[in-house]
Design an enzyme around this catalytic site. Structure first.
Site, mmCIF file in Angstrom:
data_model
loop_
_atom_site.group_PDB
_atom_site.id
_atom_site.type_symbol
_atom_site.label_atom_id
_atom_site.label_comp_id
_atom_site.label_asym_id
_atom_site.label_seq_id
_atom_site.Cartn_x
_atom_site.Cartn_y
_atom_site.Cartn_z
ATOM 1 N N TYR A 1 1.926 -0.464 -5.254
ATOM 2 C CA TYR A 1 2.929 0.528 -5.677
ATOM 3 C C TYR A 1 4.011 -0.188 -6.495
ATOM 4 C CZ TYR A 1 0.725 4.132 -2.889
ATOM 5 O OH TYR A 1 -0.180 5.040 -2.407
ATOM 6 N N GLY B 1 -4.772 12.172 -0.230
ATOM 7 C CA GLY B 1 -4.096 12.890 -1.311
ATOM 8 C C GLY B 1 -4.548 12.441 -2.686
ATOM 9 N N TYR C 1 -8.193 10.186 -7.764
ATOM 10 C CA TYR C 1 -7.665 8.922 -8.300
ATOM 11 C C TYR C 1 -8.390 7.722 -7.673
ATOM 12 C CZ TYR C 1 -3.867 5.655 -9.674
ATOM 13 O OH TYR C 1 -3.118 4.630 -10.197
HETATM 14 N N1 CAA Z 1 -3.491 10.181 6.207
HETATM 15 C C1 CAA Z 1 -3.885 11.285 6.893
HETATM 16 N N2 CAA Z 1 -3.249 12.456 6.831
HETATM 17 C C2 CAA Z 1 -2.191 12.532 6.016
HETATM 18 C C3 CAA Z 1 -1.745 11.438 5.263
HETATM 19 C C4 CAA Z 1 -2.425 10.224 5.405
HETATM 20 N N3 CAA Z 1 -2.048 9.121 4.738
HETATM 21 N N4 CAA Z 1 -0.680 11.823 4.549
HETATM 22 C C5 CAA Z 1 -0.465 13.109 4.862
HETATM 23 N N5 CAA Z 1 -1.366 13.528 5.764
HETATM 24 C C6 CAA Z 1 -1.455 14.842 6.377
HETATM 25 C C7 CAA Z 1 -0.068 15.298 6.846
HETATM 26 O O1 CAA Z 1 0.234 14.782 8.124
HETATM 27 C C8 CAA Z 1 -0.219 16.804 6.859
HETATM 28 O O2 CAA Z 1 -0.912 17.210 8.025
HETATM 29 P P1 CAA Z 1 -0.499 18.565 8.800
HETATM 30 O O3 CAA Z 1 -0.664 19.668 7.783
HETATM 31 O O4 CAA Z 1 -1.461 18.609 9.921
HETATM 32 O O5 CAA Z 1 0.936 18.347 9.187
HETATM 33 C C9 CAA Z 1 -1.150 17.068 5.685
HETATM 34 O O6 CAA Z 1 -1.839 15.815 5.435
HETATM 35 C C10 CAA Z 1 -0.419 17.477 4.434
HETATM 36 O O7 CAA Z 1 0.508 16.449 4.064
HETATM 37 P P2 CAA Z 1 1.762 16.736 3.138
HETATM 38 O O8 CAA Z 1 2.753 17.603 3.869
HETATM 39 O O9 CAA Z 1 2.268 15.447 2.576
HETATM 40 O O10 CAA Z 1 1.050 17.647 2.023
HETATM 41 P P3 CAA Z 1 1.584 18.101 0.660
HETATM 42 O O11 CAA Z 1 0.583 19.074 0.154
HETATM 43 O O12 CAA Z 1 3.028 18.463 0.709
HETATM 44 O O13 CAA Z 1 1.541 16.737 -0.225
HETATM 45 C C11 CAA Z 1 0.573 14.869 -1.292
HETATM 46 C C12 CAA Z 1 0.317 16.090 -0.425
HETATM 47 C C13 CAA Z 1 1.108 15.316 -2.670
HETATM 48 C C14 CAA Z 1 -0.771 14.184 -1.508
HETATM 49 C C15 CAA Z 1 1.604 13.942 -0.599
HETATM 50 O O14 CAA Z 1 1.180 13.681 0.721
HETATM 51 C C16 CAA Z 1 1.770 12.643 -1.303
HETATM 52 O O15 CAA Z 1 2.409 12.554 -2.346
HETATM 53 N N6 CAA Z 1 1.196 11.546 -0.766
HETATM 54 C C17 CAA Z 1 1.235 10.246 -1.375
HETATM 55 C C18 CAA Z 1 0.033 10.068 -2.262
HETATM 56 C C19 CAA Z 1 0.122 8.740 -2.950
HETATM 57 O O16 CAA Z 1 0.267 7.698 -2.324
HETATM 58 N N7 CAA Z 1 0.028 8.751 -4.286
HETATM 59 C C20 CAA Z 1 0.162 7.558 -5.042
HETATM 60 C C21 CAA Z 1 0.760 7.899 -6.369
HETATM 61 S S1 CAA Z 1 1.232 6.434 -7.279
HETATM 62 C C22 CAA Z 1 -0.195 5.812 -7.803
HETATM 63 O O17 CAA Z 1 -1.229 6.388 -7.706
HETATM 64 C C23 CAA Z 1 -0.110 4.446 -8.413
HETATM 65 C C24 CAA Z 1 -1.013 3.525 -7.706
HETATM 66 O O18 CAA Z 1 -2.029 3.161 -8.258
HETATM 67 C C25 CAA Z 1 -0.628 3.000 -6.381
#
Ligand code: CAA
Length: 241
Positions: free
Chosen positions: A179, A143, A147
């Site tokens: 995080y 996702g 970044y």
């Molecule tokens: N690995 C593999 N597959 C994954 C996964 C992962 N870690 N996470 C989700 N998926 C898959 C899901 O299982 C799903 O598969 P299916 O369609 O086959 O069911 C598919 O990907 C879609 O997942 P979502 O339903 O979550 O998709 P979405 O479009 O609703 O959301 C997203 C996508 C916005 C990226 C959401 O998953 C999310 O917010 N993820 C977290 C991302 C993250 O950690 N961001 C950090 C932000 S904070 C930051 O960046 C500060 C820092 O430095 C740490």
């Protein structure tokens, strides 16, 4: 005379904690911000730290902003590249715009800030550049192709520039926060945060902004002159390099 420190994205989140910690350590601090005037005004009122508005994604704006800070406060000796944004999306849904915005701010922004300051630091034979990367630049995050690419790029930049700065008394280091309890992390869907992310953190909680700020104060100090090209990981054990 106290040293001048410039913190990008310095009025909110991790950046605000860094600005305050540096002020408390005796630095004269300038906090840059890009958009949120209200938060910046509140931050200045509460802390007495001056804020300056420009986008780190714009090279000319960085050069002009730095010139203004230096005219007001004196030469910038400590630069903390903290400003960063997320535009999270699974790659098949990611738009070129989401890619570009994150690269422009999180990667090019680091160049845009360091470059105008570099010759002054070389001339004065002292400088501290501290780049706030991320655990997701180290390990990659689904996702966050944009970044993770930018934050990983920040680490390559850090290592290369450290070698150039070493003879001139300039250290260049990175911190990779995990995080941390900020608006950026709170913006993640609560279910994703609680069910997928926090269980991956061995200490069992989000980090606090002050836990990152402490690392910055350490790297900024005169006593940290032998540390350059390094990365401090502060991630609660989530990813052990
Ligand atoms: N690995 C593999 N597959 C994954 C996964 C992962 N870690 N996470 C989700 N998926 C898959 C899901 O299982 C799903 O598969 P299916 O369609 O086959 O069911 C598919 O990907 C879609 O997942 P979502 O339903 O979550 O998709 P979405 O479009 O609703 O959301 C997203 C996508 C916005 C990226 C959401 O998953 C999310 O917010 N993820 C977290 C991302 C993250 O950690 N961001 C950090 C932000 S904070 C930051 O960046 C500060 C820092 O430095 C740490």
């Amino acid at each position: 005379m106290s040293r001048v420190a410039l913190v990008t994205g310095g009025s909110r989140g991790i950046g605000a904690a860094i600005s305050i910690a540096l002020k408390n350590a005796g630095y004269t601090v300038a906090a840059n911000y890009a958009g949120n005037d209200e938060a910046a005004a509140k931050f200045t009122a509460e802390t007495g730290i001056k804020t300056y508005k420009w986008s780190v994604a714009d090279y000319d704006a960085c050069a002009a902003g730095i010139a203004q800070v230096e005219a007001d406060l004196g030469p910038v000796e400590v630069l903390v590249n903290n400003a960063g944004i997320t535009r999270d999306a699974m790659f098949h849904k990611m738009t070129p715009q989401q890619w570009k915005e994150v690269i422009d701010t999180n990667l090019s922004g680091v160049f845009n800030m360091a470059h105008p300051l570099w010759s002054g630091m070389r001339d004065r034979k002292f400088g501290r550049i501290i780049n706030i990367s991320s655990v997701n630049g180290q390990k990659g995050q689904a996702g966050q192709a944009n970044y993770s690419a930018a934050k990983s790029g920040d680490l390559g930049f850090t290592k290369a520039l450290a070698q150039e700065g070493a003879r001139a008394g300039i250290t260049v280091n990175a911190i990779c926060p995990g995080y941390i309890a900020t608006e950026m992390v709170r913006a993640i869907d609560e279910k994703v945060l609680n069910e997928r992310i926090i269980p991956q953190i061995p200490v069992g909680r989000l980090g606090e902004p002050e836990e990152i700020a402490r690392c910055v104060v350490f790297l900024a100090s005169d006593e940290a002159g032998f540390i350059t090209g390094s990365t401090i990981s502060a991630n609660g054990g989530q990813f052990v390099v």
